[in-house]
Design a protein around this motif. Sequence first.
Motif, mmCIF file in Angstrom:
data_model
loop_
_atom_site.group_PDB
_atom_site.id
_atom_site.type_symbol
_atom_site.label_atom_id
_atom_site.label_comp_id
_atom_site.label_asym_id
_atom_site.label_seq_id
_atom_site.Cartn_x
_atom_site.Cartn_y
_atom_site.Cartn_z
ATOM 1 N N PRO A 121 0.801 -1.222 0.000
ATOM 2 C CA PRO A 121 0.000 0.000 0.000
ATOM 3 C C PRO A 121 0.837 1.277 0.000
ATOM 4 O O PRO A 121 0.415 2.301 -0.561
ATOM 5 C CB PRO A 121 -0.828 -0.128 1.284
ATOM 6 N N GLY A 122 2.037 1.213 0.580
ATOM 7 C CA GLY A 122 2.887 2.400 0.612
ATOM 8 C C GLY A 122 3.412 2.826 -0.743
ATOM 9 O O GLY A 122 3.944 3.930 -0.884
ATOM 10 N N THR A 123 3.263 1.947 -1.755
ATOM 11 C CA THR A 123 3.729 2.292 -3.101
ATOM 12 C C THR A 123 2.594 2.779 -3.998
ATOM 13 O O THR A 123 2.818 3.046 -5.179
ATOM 14 C CB THR A 123 4.397 1.087 -3.780
ATOM 15 N N ARG A 124 1.404 2.879 -3.470
ATOM 16 C CA ARG A 124 0.250 3.086 -4.350
ATOM 17 C C ARG A 124 0.282 4.428 -5.063
ATOM 18 O O ARG A 124 -0.104 4.518 -6.230
ATOM 19 C CB ARG A 124 -1.067 2.912 -3.580
ATOM 20 N N VAL A 125 0.748 5.485 -4.406
ATOM 21 C CA VAL A 125 0.792 6.788 -5.075
ATOM 22 C C VAL A 125 1.815 6.757 -6.204
ATOM 23 O O VAL A 125 1.552 7.219 -7.330
ATOM 24 C CB VAL A 125 1.104 7.907 -4.076
ATOM 25 N N ALA A 126 3.006 6.211 -5.931
ATOM 26 C CA ALA A 126 4.038 6.133 -6.967
ATOM 27 C C ALA A 126 3.579 5.270 -8.136
ATOM 28 O O ALA A 126 3.801 5.617 -9.310
ATOM 29 C CB ALA A 126 5.330 5.582 -6.369
ATOM 30 N N PHE A 128 0.466 4.702 -9.023
ATOM 31 C CA PHE A 128 -0.602 5.438 -9.703
ATOM 32 C C PHE A 128 -0.017 6.450 -10.681
ATOM 33 O O PHE A 128 -0.396 6.478 -11.861
ATOM 34 C CB PHE A 128 -1.471 6.148 -8.655
ATOM 35 N N GLU A 129 0.898 7.274 -10.211
ATOM 36 C CA GLU A 129 1.436 8.342 -11.061
ATOM 37 C C GLU A 129 2.235 7.773 -12.224
ATOM 38 O O GLU A 129 2.146 8.268 -13.363
ATOM 39 C CB GLU A 129 2.268 9.300 -10.217
ATOM 40 N N GLU A 130 3.004 6.726 -11.966
ATOM 41 C CA GLU A 130 3.776 6.127 -13.048
ATOM 42 C C GLU A 130 2.862 5.460 -14.071
ATOM 43 O O GLU A 130 3.062 5.601 -15.292
ATOM 44 C CB GLU A 130 4.764 5.109 -12.471
ATOM 45 N N ASN A 145 9.190 4.794 -25.369
ATOM 46 C CA ASN A 145 10.258 4.245 -24.538
ATOM 47 C C ASN A 145 10.040 4.792 -23.134
ATOM 48 O O ASN A 145 10.101 6.007 -22.917
ATOM 49 C CB ASN A 145 11.636 4.656 -25.066
ATOM 50 N N PHE A 146 9.757 3.893 -22.218
ATOM 51 C CA PHE A 146 9.388 4.315 -20.861
ATOM 52 C C PHE A 146 10.041 3.357 -19.884
ATOM 53 O O PHE A 146 9.820 2.139 -19.938
ATOM 54 C CB PHE A 146 7.866 4.281 -20.709
ATOM 55 N N HIS A 147 10.837 3.881 -18.980
ATOM 56 C CA HIS A 147 11.534 3.035 -18.012
ATOM 57 C C HIS A 147 11.344 3.638 -16.618
ATOM 58 O O HIS A 147 11.989 4.606 -16.241
ATOM 59 C CB HIS A 147 13.016 2.919 -18.367
ATOM 60 N N GLY A 148 10.398 3.068 -15.885
ATOM 61 C CA GLY A 148 10.063 3.585 -14.578
ATOM 62 C C GLY A 148 10.477 2.643 -13.470
ATOM 63 O O GLY A 148 11.158 1.633 -13.687
ATOM 64 N N ARG A 149 10.035 2.957 -12.287
ATOM 65 C CA ARG A 149 10.338 2.135 -11.116
ATOM 66 C C ARG A 149 9.600 0.797 -11.160
ATOM 67 O O ARG A 149 10.133 -0.234 -10.719
ATOM 68 C CB ARG A 149 9.955 2.911 -9.854
ATOM 69 N N PHE A 150 8.390 0.801 -11.725
ATOM 70 C CA PHE A 150 7.550 -0.400 -11.700
ATOM 71 C C PHE A 150 7.308 -0.992 -13.084
ATOM 72 O O PHE A 150 7.068 -2.196 -13.203
ATOM 73 C CB PHE A 150 6.185 -0.075 -11.060
ATOM 74 N N PHE A 151 7.346 -0.174 -14.126
ATOM 75 C CA PHE A 151 6.988 -0.632 -15.468
ATOM 76 C C PHE A 151 7.964 -0.077 -16.491
ATOM 77 O O PHE A 151 8.430 1.065 -16.376
ATOM 78 C CB PHE A 151 5.561 -0.187 -15.827
#
Length: 341
Positions: A121-126, A128-130, A145-151
Amino acid sequence: MKCAILLTTIHSGASDPRVQRREHEELVQAADELGFDVMVAGQHFLGAELRYFQPVPWLAHMARFGPRLRTATGIILLPLVNPVETAEQLATLDVLSDGRAVFGVGLGYSDHEFAAFGVAPGTRVARFEESLALIRRLWSGETVNFHGRFFSVTEARPAVLPLQPGGPPVWIGGQAAGAVQRAARLGDAWYAPPFPTHDELARLRALYLRTRQEAGRPVAGEFPVRRELLIAPTRQAGLAAALERYRARYEIYRKWGLQGENTPVGAGGEQVRTDIADRFVLGPPQECAEQLDRLRTELGMTHFVYKPHWPGLPHAEAMRQLEQFGTQVMPLFAANRGGAA
């Protein structure tokens, strides 16, 4: 000012799913004939108390019964879903609805849902925005081309694109101050849930407009608002009937984890407060129309999202309330604002 019908559920997992389908079909067909503009369906997972069918296929099916209506997800739990799949699901819905889809999204609040998807749950905002940033990129029609923390996506150019250039409008839901500010920064509209009191709603709307202005974004635009509404011969009769319906539904919200800022459940998850006069639009048709008109003139509401179904309420009574709203409240409201729906 537009009216939307919310296809919420009153059906448990023990009920015949075909009954739920038929009842929603009847609600949509009636709403279309009464002059509604939008149908809205939300998302939950693994809820034993209430059965939520997934909104994209549900709306695509229901569009057969309300061919005039825009289709809005209200809301997709964005931190829990894959943004690539979601981008293509919503693009598909936009094509099927002839470019009339709305992408309503929010954070979610139920611990059992986050646990089921393995999302902290603590990652939900990050998340969401990503996810929202990636979805918008995938809707652009350009190579992504997209390289994020989760996707991450490399050299992707999807063929499944929405009809609306840039994608459906994004309505971001939430009642906490941070969620409203996020809607102002990242969304096309704040989708106001029914949980805040009337005074809290006004303060949050002011926060949204102030944040938009500070971010250099336009303050004009859509403002969809959910308020619980009940038509009754008198305000007192409306309060009594509303209290019975409210307790049943909001106890489920509380059990699922709704609590905290601008909700009827405090941060400790204690019992649901019953100050419903501060949260409902209720009374005779004329009074309901006047209350809606104040939301339009004082807060800038552009869409009123109406929920006729409540747990324990027979479907026939929900249909009766919907017909009363369409034939007695909507015409008065149209007359108050000096125009057509």
